[in-house]
Design an enzyme around this catalytic site. Sequence first.
Site, PDB file in Angstrom:
ATOM      1  N   LYS A   1       0.877  -1.187   0.000  1.00  0.00           N
ATOM      2  CA  LYS A   1       0.000   0.000   0.000  1.00  0.00           C
ATOM      3  C   LYS A   1       0.905   1.225   0.000  1.00  0.00           C
ATOM      4  O   LYS A   1       1.972   1.222   0.652  1.00  0.00           O
ATOM      5  CB  LYS A   1      -0.845  -0.063   1.276  1.00  0.00           C
TER       6      LYS A   1
ATOM      7  N   SER B   1      -9.526   1.459   3.307  1.00  0.00           N
ATOM      8  CA  SER B   1      -8.699   2.287   2.459  1.00  0.00           C
ATOM      9  C   SER B   1      -7.667   1.484   1.660  1.00  0.00           C
ATOM     10  O   SER B   1      -7.035   2.036   0.762  1.00  0.00           O
ATOM     11  CB  SER B   1      -7.975   3.339   3.293  1.00  0.00           C
TER      12      SER B   1
ATOM     13  N   SER C   1      -9.613  -0.957   7.498  1.00  0.00           N
ATOM     14  CA  SER C   1      -9.080  -0.763   6.150  1.00  0.00           C
ATOM     15  C   SER C   1      -8.371  -1.917   5.474  1.00  0.00           C
ATOM     16  O   SER C   1      -8.017  -1.792   4.302  1.00  0.00           O
ATOM     17  CB  SER C   1      -8.171   0.464   6.138  1.00  0.00           C
TER      18      SER C   1
END
Lengths: 97, 475
Positions: B78, B153, B177
């Site tokens: 990420k 997210s 997330s």
Amino acid sequence: MAKLSVTDVLKLAKLSKIQLTKAELDEFAQELSAILEYAEQLASVDTGDLEPTVQVTGLTNVTRPDEIIDYGVSPDRLLKNAPAKQDGMIKVKRVLE
Amino acid sequence: METQWLPISQIAKQVQAGELTATALVSQSLKTIEQKSDYKAIIAIIDKPALARAHEIDARVAKGEDIGPLAGVPFIAKDNFLVFGADTTAASNILKGFEAPYQATAINRLEAAGAVCVAKANLDAFAHGSSTENSDFFTTLNPVDKTRVPGGSSGGSAAAVVLDMAPFALGTDTGGSIRLPASFCGAVGYKPTYGLVSRSGVIAMASSTDVIGPITRTVEDTALVLDVLSGKDPLDATTIEVDNRGYQNLAEPSIPQRIGVIKEYFGEGLDASVKKSIDAEITKLKKAGHKIVEVSLPSLPLALACYYILCPAEVSSNLSRYDGQRYGYSSKEAKSLDDVYELSRTEGFGKEAKRRIMIGTYVLSSGYYDAYYRKAQTIRTKLIQEFEAAFKQADYLVGPTAPVTAFKIGQNQQDPLAMYLTDIMTVAANLAGIPAISIPVAAANQLPVGFQIMAPQKHDRDLLMLASSIERMNK
């Protein structure tokens, strides 16, 4: 308590070092009010004399010996992203008037 | 799920034996990333450095060196992880062009085990969001349905795994997330016990709940990656000691385990088709011989409100470092010192970041601190106590990961509060610091559904044992 006025939002923006347009001020006043109103449900909950939780690890005072450790990161590398530099230092605008 | 990748343990074994090359694996990963670029899961590709590392690994294998448990395994991080070879942006304009001066401990550990980072995945900017629509750059598309969000997210990371770009991806989970996008995309998403994995070198969101974890296709793969990631780190003072048996070689849990079904997660607001899939999974557990008990955590309905006070408060503190002075976007229009702060932050931050910073500033400001922030911290204590009580009645707590399946792109954009409600089932585990996993179960209307399992703090091994057993059961 939760209805935020445009003046309130302006104050928050100033504290947060953010500038907002008139349209954004109105928009945020509405959105933030709604969010805070939702959060208001906590106010009526009886928590007696429970202590606030600050962290969940239960750890305290995690220390290490006061020795220099070489992590292999040079000052040059750390300063690489600075917007303005001079003589190995970060250059900023005048701080004291 | 069909995949071109072997289980991670087998990949590593074959690379170590010289049967597979790291170079071939990395090339395969880069090729798939290219082929699936229309899903917009990736912000940056680390091709040259990744191939260089792969060549180096193959050379060391040829010399008979021991590479490690992740030998040659490509992975995607990420874009809030500091990694060399590409910018680290947190999907925010305020960090466009930022070059990591050091790598996250998690990345260093994975590399020391032989893994190779090939790309940075898209996210909601600064991890603020549940759909990846808050990325300052672009929205990632759900691999199962291009008109829908991948969740957030860590939407890019979850999509990347389901799109078969790499055997695993890294995500972060502050309020759900990792678990939510895993649920929306059909992957396995793991939230470890808070403190199990070092957060050093990962861009901070809410420091008292932030954790990092793997997103994979299988529980077996998650266990292996967790083994490499976990452990005390002198660079992160909130890390704790781990289970020295590690997280692999998981035995079958003994029958019966007490499976606690959380009453509060099955009320109004839970989509009927999602409920059907979750109920079906619980029935399977009963048939397997486990004991199903109903548990109630009366403060659970307050968890979301609690989170949306504590999280923005911590965000407002953590984002104050983006000041245009030392790194990140710095406004060229600035004349005074205050200008540098204000213009850089105004021009650099996206809307959601500003929203959360201001809510945080409000609840921490004098006159409101006790009513909001301190009160929320006290509710957090109440919730933790209720979890402790529930874990006396049950060994595990289960329910849906989310009340819905992947929603349409744009659906919740006008109403921030509606977006926040997506997290309603995931935030409690973050507030309590307990481990939780989302595993894919029967689809609802052809969209992936996540089954969430939680265990007490530090019981990661037990959690993985049950999840692994369920995965075998579901085959």
